[in-house]
Design a protein around this motif. Sequence first.
Motif, mmCIF file in Angstrom:
data_model
loop_
_atom_site.group_PDB
_atom_site.id
_atom_site.type_symbol
_atom_site.label_atom_id
_atom_site.label_comp_id
_atom_site.label_asym_id
_atom_site.label_seq_id
_atom_site.Cartn_x
_atom_site.Cartn_y
_atom_site.Cartn_z
ATOM 1 N N LYS A 282 0.789 -1.181 -0.100
ATOM 2 C CA LYS A 282 0.031 0.048 -0.127
ATOM 3 C C LYS A 282 0.904 1.272 0.075
ATOM 4 N N PRO A 283 0.239 2.396 -0.263
ATOM 5 C CA PRO A 283 1.309 3.719 -0.132
ATOM 6 C C PRO A 283 1.966 3.748 1.019
ATOM 7 N N VAL A 284 3.265 4.220 0.818
ATOM 8 C CA VAL A 284 3.939 4.379 2.180
ATOM 9 C C VAL A 284 3.361 5.365 2.998
ATOM 10 N N GLN A 285 2.531 6.534 2.705
ATOM 11 C CA GLN A 285 2.009 7.249 3.610
ATOM 12 C C GLN A 285 0.696 6.460 4.535
ATOM 13 N N GLU A 286 0.262 5.612 3.904
ATOM 14 C CA GLU A 286 -0.542 4.910 4.701
ATOM 15 C C GLU A 286 -0.001 4.015 5.770
ATOM 16 N N VAL A 287 1.039 3.621 5.208
ATOM 17 C CA VAL A 287 1.754 2.490 6.285
ATOM 18 C C VAL A 287 2.285 3.333 7.305
ATOM 19 N N ILE A 288 2.918 4.605 7.269
ATOM 20 C CA ILE A 288 3.579 5.397 8.017
ATOM 21 C C ILE A 288 2.208 5.875 9.291
ATOM 22 N N VAL A 289 0.876 6.148 8.802
ATOM 23 C CA VAL A 289 0.013 6.573 9.567
ATOM 24 C C VAL A 289 -0.406 5.472 10.369
ATOM 25 N N GLU A 290 -0.387 4.219 9.805
ATOM 26 C CA GLU A 290 -0.592 3.218 10.820
ATOM 27 C C GLU A 290 0.559 2.840 11.801
ATOM 28 N N MET A 291 1.771 3.135 11.435
ATOM 29 C CA MET A 291 2.815 2.994 12.272
ATOM 30 C C MET A 291 2.744 3.929 13.485
ATOM 31 N N THR A 292 2.261 5.284 13.171
ATOM 32 C CA THR A 292 2.408 6.136 14.230
ATOM 33 C C THR A 292 0.839 6.665 14.738
ATOM 34 N N ASP A 293 -0.028 5.738 14.541
ATOM 35 C CA ASP A 293 -1.261 5.758 15.237
ATOM 36 C C ASP A 293 -1.849 7.393 15.115
ATOM 37 N N GLY A 294 -1.825 8.109 13.736
ATOM 38 C CA GLY A 294 -2.191 9.182 13.684
ATOM 39 C C GLY A 294 -1.376 10.223 12.964
ATOM 40 N N ARG A 295 -0.358 9.897 12.178
ATOM 41 C CA ARG A 295 0.506 10.701 11.238
ATOM 42 C C ARG A 295 1.727 11.202 12.104
ATOM 43 N N VAL A 296 2.542 11.500 11.436
ATOM 44 C CA VAL A 296 3.972 12.351 11.865
ATOM 45 C C VAL A 296 3.719 14.059 12.033
ATOM 46 N N ASP A 297 4.448 14.448 13.007
ATOM 47 C CA ASP A 297 4.509 15.794 13.180
ATOM 48 C C ASP A 297 5.061 16.593 11.941
ATOM 49 N N PHE A 298 6.430 15.922 11.502
ATOM 50 C CA PHE A 298 7.152 16.644 10.537
ATOM 51 C C PHE A 298 7.420 15.495 9.564
ATOM 52 N N ALA A 299 7.306 16.210 8.355
ATOM 53 C CA ALA A 299 7.829 15.375 7.111
ATOM 54 C C ALA A 299 8.726 16.053 6.423
ATOM 55 N N LEU A 300 9.717 15.619 5.814
ATOM 56 C CA LEU A 300 10.701 16.481 5.073
ATOM 57 C C LEU A 300 11.172 15.536 3.791
ATOM 58 N N ASP A 301 10.564 15.989 2.567
ATOM 59 C CA ASP A 301 10.935 15.297 1.524
ATOM 60 C C ASP A 301 12.253 15.780 0.732
ATOM 61 N N CYS A 302 13.294 14.767 0.833
ATOM 62 C CA CYS A 302 14.589 15.244 0.319
ATOM 63 C C CYS A 302 14.836 14.566 -0.976
ATOM 64 N N ALA A 303 13.614 13.626 -1.685
ATOM 65 C CA ALA A 303 13.859 13.031 -2.637
ATOM 66 C C ALA A 303 13.264 13.815 -4.110
ATOM 67 N N GLY A 304 12.331 14.576 -3.837
ATOM 68 C CA GLY A 304 11.904 15.142 -5.206
ATOM 69 C C GLY A 304 10.937 14.479 -5.796
ATOM 70 N N GLY A 305 9.891 14.981 -6.643
ATOM 71 C CA GLY A 305 9.110 14.398 -7.315
ATOM 72 C C GLY A 305 7.620 14.224 -6.998
ATOM 73 N N SER A 306 6.650 14.257 -7.540
ATOM 74 C CA SER A 306 5.240 14.436 -7.175
ATOM 75 C C SER A 306 4.738 13.334 -6.399
ATOM 76 N N GLU A 307 5.411 12.024 -6.468
ATOM 77 C CA GLU A 307 4.821 11.100 -5.700
ATOM 78 C C GLU A 307 5.259 11.312 -4.228
ATOM 79 N N ALA A 308 6.649 11.415 -4.168
ATOM 80 C CA ALA A 308 7.453 11.850 -2.829
ATOM 81 C C ALA A 308 6.847 12.811 -2.160
ATOM 82 N N MET A 309 6.558 13.712 -2.670
ATOM 83 C CA MET A 309 5.872 15.181 -2.280
ATOM 84 C C MET A 309 4.581 15.015 -1.597
ATOM 85 N N LYS A 310 3.632 14.338 -2.555
ATOM 86 C CA LYS A 310 2.431 13.829 -1.941
ATOM 87 C C LYS A 310 2.479 13.035 -0.688
ATOM 88 N N ALA A 311 3.258 11.922 -0.814
ATOM 89 C CA ALA A 311 3.410 10.919 0.245
ATOM 90 C C ALA A 311 3.847 11.951 1.551
#
Length: 408
Positions: A282-311
Amino acid sequence: MSTKGKVIKCKAAIAWEVGKPLCIEEVEVAPPKAHEVRIQIIATALCHTDAHVIHPKFTEAIFPVVLGHEAAGIVESVGPGVTSVKPGDKVIPLYTPQCRKCKFCLSPRTNFCTKLSRVKNPIADQELMEDKTSRFTCKGKPVFHFMGTSTFSQYTVVSDINLAKIDDDANLEKVCLLGCGFSTGYGAAINTAKRGSQVRKGKVQLFDVAVVLEVSWRLSWKVTPGSTCAVFGLGGVGLSAVIGCKVAGASRIIAVDINRDKFTKAKALGATDCLSPSDLHKPVQEVIVEMTDGRVDFALDCAGGSEAMKAALECTTVGWGSCTLIGVAIDDKGLTVSLMDLLTGRTINGTLFGGWKGIDSIPKLITDYKNKKFNLDALVTHTLPFDKINEAFDLMYQGKSIRTVLLF
């Protein structure tokens, strides 16, 4: 024999055309003019930005050009009017100038300078000196500069406002990373809070209501002790962001990259969890939501690209989640944002050079490095002679290096 005021012949790696390896050539480097400095480059590292320029899909580059922007060296000579450095000083060239006079430089709210704000693209522009001429010549033809630095040359000429003087005992083979990669990722995690603190300590006049508002706004974005973070992309910038999150006191740092070989390094530098999107169902953002029980406080996209930014945006919490965009991808189609993502309290911000005012901040980062506040050495995976620059590019393309340092 002194070289002051004379043309210097030396070797440089020139990009003659798009999609082709760099060529080691003999170039002529002219003496510095007013408010310019000629530097002997001792060590220069390779950054993905250098590779972007010769990528077939990058349309803004002009050739021939001397690339390179992450380096350290020694001042060889200075032009008229230069007072900030002298021959023999150790220095780090900066692609983000700091004139210390314009409204941006005088403000604690940004690290931009009027000189940089005039260019359309900091990567493609700054291809000539202030007088609109080049200091490089090869085979009788002028060669363009790059990002105001052009460090893939044994000698280069930069403006005196694109140069930070550093300690005489600094290890140039390591601190060259402060010219871009480390400063960008590390600063993305911690520097906004520093800027907020500077405003807070300043004298607030009655008519400066906007400054008071800026304090609370900036401080709300800082990576705070006990917070949860996600870092997308584990190259030199991303791993530096991991270091920054750890230094800021984050309790959980989730590192994301398609290359699992980078996970050991990420965990050694502070990551608590590592995810590869290719391993997930499943999309990595959904996995992170499950891992953190409610999403993270801070996300930093150092990869670039629409998919990474969206996630990165979608894995941040409602209410106060902060998404910082750092990475630049070739042929990027941009980020489409749902208004609801922002109405629910998330914020999106970007950073260039980690928010550092280079001339002021680089010496302080040198001090922090010497005091072992962060592990800069761990980012250097390869050290090669300058003549092997194309091998360094291959290592980067294959995902086998974090930072390769080239020595003259």
